[in-house]
Design a protein around this motif. Structure first.
Motif, PDB file in Angstrom:
ATOM      1  N   ALA A  72       0.834  -1.207   0.000  1.00 18.74           N
ATOM      2  CA  ALA A  72       0.000   0.000   0.000  1.00 18.74           C
ATOM      3  C   ALA A  72       0.869   1.258   0.000  1.00 18.74           C
ATOM      4  CB  ALA A  72      -0.926  -0.003   1.214  1.00 18.74           C
ATOM      5  N   LEU A  73       1.952   1.241   0.778  1.00 15.84           N
ATOM      6  CA  LEU A  73       2.863   2.381   0.811  1.00 15.84           C
ATOM      7  C   LEU A  73       3.519   2.600  -0.544  1.00 15.84           C
ATOM      8  CD1 LEU A  73       4.410   4.563   2.429  1.00 15.84           C
ATOM      9  CD2 LEU A  73       6.109   2.802   2.913  1.00 15.84           C
ATOM     10  N   ASN A  78       4.119   5.715  -5.299  1.00 17.77           N
ATOM     11  CA  ASN A  78       4.190   5.693  -6.763  1.00 17.77           C
ATOM     12  C   ASN A  78       3.140   6.638  -7.356  1.00 17.77           C
ATOM     13  OD1 ASN A  78       5.028   4.956  -9.290  1.00 17.77           O
ATOM     14  ND2 ASN A  78       3.994   2.988  -9.291  1.00 17.77           N
ATOM     15  N   ALA A  79       1.911   6.594  -6.805  1.00 20.32           N
ATOM     16  CA  ALA A  79       0.845   7.482  -7.296  1.00 20.32           C
ATOM     17  C   ALA A  79       1.194   8.941  -7.022  1.00 20.32           C
ATOM     18  CB  ALA A  79      -0.484   7.112  -6.640  1.00 20.32           C
ATOM     19  N   VAL A  84       2.814  14.177  -9.149  1.00 18.64           N
ATOM     20  CA  VAL A  84       3.700  15.342  -9.101  1.00 18.64           C
ATOM     21  C   VAL A  84       4.409  15.518 -10.436  1.00 18.64           C
ATOM     22  CG1 VAL A  84       5.803  16.249  -8.057  1.00 18.64           C
ATOM     23  CG2 VAL A  84       3.996  15.338  -6.607  1.00 18.64           C
ATOM     24  N   VAL A  85       4.924  14.421 -10.985  1.00 18.28           N
ATOM     25  CA  VAL A  85       5.649  14.499 -12.254  1.00 18.28           C
ATOM     26  C   VAL A  85       4.702  14.912 -13.386  1.00 18.28           C
ATOM     27  CG1 VAL A  85       6.861  13.115 -13.985  1.00 18.28           C
ATOM     28  CG2 VAL A  85       7.492  12.929 -11.590  1.00 18.28           C
ATOM     29  N   LEU A  86       3.505  14.330 -13.413  1.00 18.00           N
ATOM     30  CA  LEU A  86       2.548  14.694 -14.464  1.00 18.00           C
ATOM     31  C   LEU A  86       2.140  16.157 -14.347  1.00 18.00           C
ATOM     32  CD1 LEU A  86       0.243  11.557 -14.702  1.00 18.00           C
ATOM     33  CD2 LEU A  86       1.905  12.355 -16.368  1.00 18.00           C
ATOM     34  N   SER A  87       1.889  16.606 -13.121  1.00 23.02           N
ATOM     35  CA  SER A  87       1.518  18.004 -12.914  1.00 23.02           C
ATOM     36  C   SER A  87       2.651  18.938 -13.335  1.00 23.02           C
ATOM     37  CB  SER A  87       1.170  18.221 -11.438  1.00 23.02           C
ATOM     38  OG  SER A  87       0.926  19.572 -11.186  1.00 23.02           O
ATOM     39  N   ALA A  88       3.861  18.606 -12.935  1.00 27.52           N
ATOM     40  CA  ALA A  88       5.011  19.446 -13.296  1.00 27.52           C
ATOM     41  C   ALA A  88       5.231  19.450 -14.807  1.00 27.52           C
ATOM     42  CB  ALA A  88       6.268  18.962 -12.574  1.00 27.52           C
ATOM     43  N   SER A  89       5.082  18.283 -15.442  1.00 28.42           N
ATOM     44  CA  SER A  89       5.292  18.237 -16.895  1.00 28.42           C
ATOM     45  C   SER A  89       4.207  19.021 -17.626  1.00 28.42           C
ATOM     46  CB  SER A  89       5.339  16.788 -17.382  1.00 28.42           C
ATOM     47  OG  SER A  89       4.094  16.164 -17.196  1.00 28.42           O
ATOM     48  N   LYS A  90       2.970  18.989 -17.116  1.00 31.43           N
ATOM     49  CA  LYS A  90       1.904  19.784 -17.732  1.00 31.43           C
ATOM     50  C   LYS A  90       2.198  21.274 -17.591  1.00 31.43           C
ATOM     51  CE  LYS A  90      -1.846  16.450 -17.278  1.00 31.43           C
ATOM     52  NZ  LYS A  90      -3.113  16.116 -16.602  1.00 31.43           N
TER      53      LYS A  90
END
Length: 142
Positions: A72-73, A78-79, A84-90
């Motif tokens: 679960a951790l 991972n999520a 964070v990476v998707l938001s930053a890349s957008k």
């Protein structure tokens, strides 16, 4: 004696305590399979066997919970990283697009300024020609 953990379903058949201990052994080629009578002496103290079984089941339960918690951790981490990476890349993509639009606008403005500068230079030359020209002819009166 059973262990009850808050927030979980009651014990299933797999988690119930059995009087006979579980044997963790592998069959080796060339040997006869071991029977329960060969492995456990019936003269052993039954209480020590039961306490050992409880300890094994207790450890297995906590090991299972530890593995579930680790999974679960890992999924949560991972999520989080993925978000964070998707938001930053957008955001970077959006900023890059704005910079490209700004660059195109600046190039267009520069082109317009150069054309205006050329037109102003031509207008200045024409104005100087007009002001220096002798547009009123000389009149000679005799």
């Amino acid at each position: 004696m059973s262990l009850l953990v808050l927030g979980e379903a009651s014990e299933s058949e797999e988690e119930t305590i059995v009087d006979r201990p579980i044997v963790y052994a592998r069959a080796v080629l060339g040997e006869a399979a071991e029977s329960d009578e060969d492995v456990y002496d019936k003269n052993d103290n039954k209480t020590s066997t039961e306490s050992n079984q409880r300890t094994i089941n207790h450890n297995e339960f906590f090991h299972k919970k530890l593995v579930e918690s680790n999974i679960a951790l890992w999924k949560s981490l991972n999520a989080l990283i993925r978000n964070v990476v998707l938001s930053a890349s957008k955001q970077l993509l959006s900023a890059d697009q704005l910079l490209i639009k700004s660059q195109v606008s600046m190039q267009s403005a520069l082109s317009s300024v150069k054309v205006s500068q050329t037109n102003v230079k031509q207008l200045k030359e024409k104005t100087e020609d007009i002001l220096t020209a002798n547009f009123i002819p000389e009149i000679n009166i005799k």
